[in-house]
Design a protein around this motif. Structure first.
Motif, PDB file in Angstrom:
ATOM      1  N   TYR A  12       5.501  -2.054   5.917  1.00  0.00           N
ATOM      2  CA  TYR A  12       4.266  -1.591   6.559  1.00  0.00           C
ATOM      3  C   TYR A  12       4.008  -2.489   7.774  1.00  0.00           C
ATOM      4  O   TYR A  12       4.506  -3.627   7.813  1.00  0.00           O
ATOM      5  N   LYS A  15       3.519  -6.151   7.235  1.00  0.00           N
ATOM      6  CA  LYS A  15       3.558  -6.494   5.817  1.00  0.00           C
ATOM      7  C   LYS A  15       4.865  -6.074   5.171  1.00  0.00           C
ATOM      8  O   LYS A  15       5.437  -5.040   5.519  1.00  0.00           O
ATOM      9  N   ARG A  16       5.295  -6.900   4.184  1.00  0.00           N
ATOM     10  CA  ARG A  16       6.461  -6.498   3.412  1.00  0.00           C
ATOM     11  C   ARG A  16       5.975  -5.551   2.331  1.00  0.00           C
ATOM     12  O   ARG A  16       5.116  -5.904   1.539  1.00  0.00           O
ATOM     13  N   GLY A  17       6.495  -4.392   2.299  1.00  0.00           N
ATOM     14  CA  GLY A  17       6.180  -3.467   1.206  1.00  0.00           C
ATOM     15  C   GLY A  17       7.211  -3.644   0.120  1.00  0.00           C
ATOM     16  O   GLY A  17       6.944  -4.194  -0.952  1.00  0.00           O
ATOM     17  N   HIS A  36       2.709 -10.314  -8.553  1.00  0.00           N
ATOM     18  CA  HIS A  36       1.354 -10.513  -8.030  1.00  0.00           C
ATOM     19  C   HIS A  36       0.850  -9.275  -7.292  1.00  0.00           C
ATOM     20  O   HIS A  36       1.636  -8.399  -6.939  1.00  0.00           O
ATOM     21  N   ASN A  37      -0.441  -9.249  -7.008  1.00  0.00           N
ATOM     22  CA  ASN A  37      -1.005  -8.190  -6.171  1.00  0.00           C
ATOM     23  C   ASN A  37      -0.258  -8.167  -4.849  1.00  0.00           C
ATOM     24  O   ASN A  37      -0.008  -9.215  -4.267  1.00  0.00           O
ATOM     25  N   GLY A  38       0.095  -6.987  -4.409  1.00  0.00           N
ATOM     26  CA  GLY A  38       0.766  -6.855  -3.120  1.00  0.00           C
ATOM     27  C   GLY A  38       2.259  -7.123  -3.170  1.00  0.00           C
ATOM     28  O   GLY A  38       2.921  -7.189  -2.127  1.00  0.00           O
ATOM     29  N   ALA A  39       2.830  -7.248  -4.376  1.00  0.00           N
ATOM     30  CA  ALA A  39       4.265  -7.583  -4.503  1.00  0.00           C
ATOM     31  C   ALA A  39       5.173  -6.409  -4.160  1.00  0.00           C
ATOM     32  O   ALA A  39       6.363  -6.595  -3.896  1.00  0.00           O
ATOM     33  N   GLY A  40       4.613  -5.202  -4.183  1.00  0.00           N
ATOM     34  CA  GLY A  40       5.433  -4.034  -3.849  1.00  0.00           C
ATOM     35  C   GLY A  40       5.654  -3.083  -5.023  1.00  0.00           C
ATOM     36  O   GLY A  40       6.429  -2.120  -4.911  1.00  0.00           O
ATOM     37  N   LYS A  41       4.974  -3.325  -6.135  1.00  0.00           N
ATOM     38  CA  LYS A  41       5.185  -2.527  -7.350  1.00  0.00           C
ATOM     39  C   LYS A  41       4.821  -1.045  -7.125  1.00  0.00           C
ATOM     40  O   LYS A  41       5.614  -0.154  -7.419  1.00  0.00           O
ATOM     41  N   SER A  42       3.614  -0.831  -6.613  1.00  0.00           N
ATOM     42  CA  SER A  42       3.183   0.560  -6.385  1.00  0.00           C
ATOM     43  C   SER A  42       4.047   1.219  -5.321  1.00  0.00           C
ATOM     44  O   SER A  42       4.351   2.416  -5.413  1.00  0.00           O
ATOM     45  N   THR A  43       4.418   0.452  -4.313  1.00  0.00           N
ATOM     46  CA  THR A  43       5.260   1.011  -3.244  1.00  0.00           C
ATOM     47  C   THR A  43       6.559   1.548  -3.837  1.00  0.00           C
ATOM     48  O   THR A  43       6.986   2.660  -3.513  1.00  0.00           O
ATOM     49  N   GLU A 154       0.173   1.013 -13.477  1.00  0.00           N
ATOM     50  CA  GLU A 154      -0.898   0.346 -14.239  1.00  0.00           C
ATOM     51  C   GLU A 154      -1.627   1.332 -15.173  1.00  0.00           C
ATOM     52  O   GLU A 154      -2.807   1.631 -14.977  1.00  0.00           O
ATOM     53  N   HIS A 186      -0.060  -5.745 -15.156  1.00  0.00           N
ATOM     54  CA  HIS A 186      -0.495  -7.136 -14.982  1.00  0.00           C
ATOM     55  C   HIS A 186      -0.766  -7.765 -16.341  1.00  0.00           C
ATOM     56  O   HIS A 186      -1.218  -8.898 -16.412  1.00  0.00           O
TER      57      HIS A 186
HETATM   58  N1  LIG Z   1      -0.569   2.359   3.094  1.00  0.00           N
HETATM   59  C1  LIG Z   1      -0.370   1.070   3.384  1.00  0.00           C
HETATM   60  N2  LIG Z   1      -0.525   0.614   4.646  1.00  0.00           N
HETATM   61  C2  LIG Z   1      -0.293  -0.688   4.949  1.00  0.00           C
HETATM   62  N3  LIG Z   1       0.091  -1.617   4.056  1.00  0.00           N
HETATM   63  C3  LIG Z   1       0.245  -1.217   2.782  1.00  0.00           C
HETATM   64  C4  LIG Z   1       0.028   0.142   2.376  1.00  0.00           C
HETATM   65  N4  LIG Z   1       0.284   0.239   1.035  1.00  0.00           N
HETATM   66  C5  LIG Z   1       0.637  -0.999   0.641  1.00  0.00           C
HETATM   67  N5  LIG Z   1       0.619  -1.873   1.670  1.00  0.00           N
HETATM   68  C6  LIG Z   1       0.956  -3.298   1.632  1.00  0.00           C
HETATM   69  O1  LIG Z   1       2.264  -3.418   1.068  1.00  0.00           O
HETATM   70  C7  LIG Z   1       2.327  -4.530   0.187  1.00  0.00           C
HETATM   71  C8  LIG Z   1       2.747  -4.043  -1.182  1.00  0.00           C
HETATM   72  O2  LIG Z   1       1.703  -3.218  -1.732  1.00  0.00           O
HETATM   73  P1  LIG Z   1       1.782  -2.555  -3.177  1.00  0.00           P
HETATM   74  O3  LIG Z   1       0.562  -1.696  -3.330  1.00  0.00           O
HETATM   75  O4  LIG Z   1       3.096  -1.914  -3.352  1.00  0.00           O
HETATM   76  O5  LIG Z   1       1.669  -3.817  -4.133  1.00  0.00           O
HETATM   77  P2  LIG Z   1       1.448  -3.918  -5.698  1.00  0.00           P
HETATM   78  O6  LIG Z   1       2.455  -4.886  -6.199  1.00  0.00           O
HETATM   79  O7  LIG Z   1       1.428  -2.569  -6.307  1.00  0.00           O
HETATM   80  O8  LIG Z   1      -0.008  -4.568  -5.790  1.00  0.00           O
HETATM   81  P3  LIG Z   1      -1.176  -4.357  -6.878  1.00  0.00           P
HETATM   82  O9  LIG Z   1      -0.761  -5.120  -8.089  1.00  0.00           O
HETATM   83  O10 LIG Z   1      -2.371  -4.958  -6.199  1.00  0.00           O
HETATM   84  O11 LIG Z   1      -1.332  -2.878  -7.117  1.00  0.00           O
HETATM   85  C9  LIG Z   1       0.947  -5.180   0.231  1.00  0.00           C
HETATM   86  O12 LIG Z   1       0.976  -6.230   1.164  1.00  0.00           O
HETATM   87  C10 LIG Z   1       0.047  -4.066   0.693  1.00  0.00           C
HETATM   88  O13 LIG Z   1      -1.084  -4.567   1.377  1.00  0.00           O
END
Ligand SMILES: Nc1ncnc2c1ncn2[C@@H]1O[C@H](COP(=O)(O)OP(=O)(O)OP(=O)(O)O)[C@@H](O)[C@H]1O
Length: 226
Positions: A12, A15-17, A36-43, A154, A186
């Motif tokens: 992104y 940011k590292r997705g 951790h939050n933002g690690a890329g799991k949802s991505t 989650e 988590h």
């Molecule tokens: N639509 C988007 N636009 C810009 N950045 C994004 C977008 N979606 C995710 N990110 C960024 O990509 C990175 C990974 O996000 P992701 O949601 O995959 O993390 P996560 O591990 O699922 O976090 P969480 O545990 O908080 O759900 C984060 O830095 C997030 O801010």
């Protein structure tokens, strides 16, 4: 091999997705994706669910490429963290819309309503349901095409103790029935209860992939919850 992920990448702006992530999954595995939050799991899950398009890399489910979106509807069920249901429509109508869109026989709706204990709520509007019930509807809908691979983002986030236990039971049942499951979490007790394999993402990269026993004794686990 049921799922093959090869160098999937999504960056992104600023940011590292997800960074060049590769792994393989066999039928019947139940994998917890932690970090951790933002690690890329949802991505990762959203790419596999075809909600977002990766910058590069590829993935195949039972040999079918991710780009073949229509075929994958029958291969992958995705349950997002926040249910994406039509709140103003009834449970049954939500199921019907999804079934019509993807040409799923309506008999599967009755089956899903029964299996997920939703018969008494079939005419209830989704907005009137509790959070736990909404989650059950969301899971039920994702299973309408009977996909072999299920992705849960989650699955118990924000649910109370009773509802959480109910979802654990549901997920265990799906696993026992032969489904392959990837879920993000988590919660250490959730991971311990359900997972047969753990993958840890850190700043977009896969830093651990192994059995729960090894993970829970590792520094990675200690650091995650330090
Ligand atoms: N639509 C988007 N636009 C810009 N950045 C994004 C977008 N979606 C995710 N990110 C960024 O990509 C990175 C990974 O996000 P992701 O949601 O995959 O993390 P996560 O591990 O699922 O976090 P969480 O545990 O908080 O759900 C984060 O830095 C997030 O801010």
């Amino acid at each position: 091999m049921q799922l093959e992920v090869d160098h999937l990448t999504k960056v992104y702006p600023g940011k590292r997705g997800l960074l060049a992530t590769s792994f393989k999954v066999e039928k019947g595995e139940c994998i917890a994706i932690v970090g951790h939050n933002g690690a890329g799991k949802s991505t990762l899950l959203k790419i596999l669910a075809n909600w977002i398009v990766p910058d590069s890399g590829r993935a195949r489910v039972e040999g079918i490429d991710l780009k073949n979106r229509l075929a994958l509807v029958r291969k992958i069920g995705f349950v997002p963290e926040t249910p994406n249901l039509f709140d103003l429509f009834s449970v049954e109508y939500n199921f019907r819309l999804f079934a019509r869109l993807f040409q799923i026989p309506f008999v599967r709706i009755e089956k899903a309503l029964k299996e997920f204990d939703l018969l008494s709520f079939r005419h209830t509007k989704v907005r009137e349901l509790s959070k736990g019930l909404k989650q059950r509807v969301s899971i039920g809908r994702s299973l309408l095409p009977d996909p072999p691979l299920l992705l849960f983002d989650e699955p118990t986030s924000g649910l109370d103790f009773e509802m959480t236990k109910e979802i654990y039971k549901l997920l265990k049942g799906l696993h026992v029935s032969g489904k392959t499951i990837l879920f993000t979490s988590h919660r250490p007790e959730e991971i311990q209860t359900l997972a047969t394999r753990i993958m840890v993402l850190h700043q977009g990269g896969l830093v651990f992939d192994g059995p729960p026993g090894t993970y829970f004794q590792s520094e990675i686990h200690e650091n995650l919850y330090a």
